[in-house]
Design an enzyme around this catalytic site. Sequence first.
Site, mmCIF file in Angstrom:
data_model
loop_
_atom_site.group_PDB
_atom_site.id
_atom_site.type_symbol
_atom_site.label_atom_id
_atom_site.label_comp_id
_atom_site.label_asym_id
_atom_site.label_seq_id
_atom_site.Cartn_x
_atom_site.Cartn_y
_atom_site.Cartn_z
ATOM 1 N N ARG A 1 0.381 127.156 60.042
ATOM 2 C CA ARG A 1 -0.814 126.539 60.803
ATOM 3 C C ARG A 1 -1.968 126.380 60.207
ATOM 4 N NH1 ARG A 1 2.818 124.953 63.358
ATOM 5 N NH2 ARG A 1 3.505 125.110 65.243
ATOM 6 N N GLU B 1 -5.094 118.062 63.853
ATOM 7 C CA GLU B 1 -4.195 117.192 63.376
ATOM 8 C C GLU B 1 -4.016 115.952 64.014
ATOM 9 O OE1 GLU B 1 -0.457 118.802 62.574
ATOM 10 O OE2 GLU B 1 -1.065 120.195 61.063
ATOM 11 N N HIS C 1 2.030 117.687 57.498
ATOM 12 C CA HIS C 1 3.030 118.322 58.260
ATOM 13 C C HIS C 1 4.415 117.676 58.776
ATOM 14 C CE1 HIS C 1 2.447 121.146 62.142
ATOM 15 N NE2 HIS C 1 3.685 121.416 61.106
#
Length: 323
Positions: free
Chosen positions: A227, A256, A274
């Site tokens: 994270r 994000e 990601h």
Amino acid sequence: MSSATTKSVVGLGPVTAAVVEPILGSGIKFIEAPTEEDIAKADGAIVRAAYVVDKKVLDKALNLKVIARTGVGFDLVDIEESNRRGIPVVITPGSNTNAVAEGALAHILHLSKRLGPLTKLVARGKFNERTNYPVGDLEGNTLGIIGYGRIGQKVAQLAKAFGMEVIAFDPYANIPDGIKVATLAELISKSEVITLHVPLTPETSGLINAEALKTFNSGTLLVNCSRGALIDLDAALDALNSGKLGGLGLDVFDPEPPIHHAVFDHENVVLTPHVMGLSKQATLATFIDAAKGVRDVLDGVEPKAIANSISYKEVIQNRKAKE
């Protein structure tokens, strides 16, 4: 089966109908591109990682009986509101374990072998300057794993195959005595490479901050596939510039998509958006597990894993109390 008894499940974010429909079965209609009306009537939802499920979304889906997240993280789902409404939040632990672990190793290799700057060097016709970028080794170096769940354990297995020494810190996991360290400080002091595999909680937010980075061994490689908020990027940039960090690999960001940060431009940084957990096999497995979880709940069966902070039985009791 008549439309009166057919249940509906919506995809929130891109979910491949061809994958989930056979799992949901003939009694459940899957809607890949739902309208507001579809969401209002939906019995269940399969939700991609980047989709926010807050109170506003839940207010639009008053018939909702189950949410399934494609993955193990649930930062963007309002868990307390789901508890209150009696909605189980299914998660799919294990479906992307191998993919994330391989991604972490890919970042470590990229940084150790200096693939980023060496690629640019060759492309710019500066081949003879290659000795300016010494290439590192994994064998014999110590990898410190922070978080020893499924992914952390898989990273340990892969790292050992490269001949790395492995140590791990996790106050909540059972770690073999041979690799367990008692404190985060001890792990940092013994590691040449550190990889993060912990959830984002009030306890772990900002875990790798300026104070922690000052205690790193010079030239440590740091990778985060967990994270984004675990690392203070301002402090990480200072550590890169001072040499405390030899490289930084990031697959996750806060927020994000991320706002551009100066650390992104450093030559010893590798960035991916990601996606380390989104390999072809992992994505397929995640969709399948999410669909199984939705089907189970709608069939009155307890799913394998939920993110709710109360038990599945309590969640269902809350739902029945509102009916």
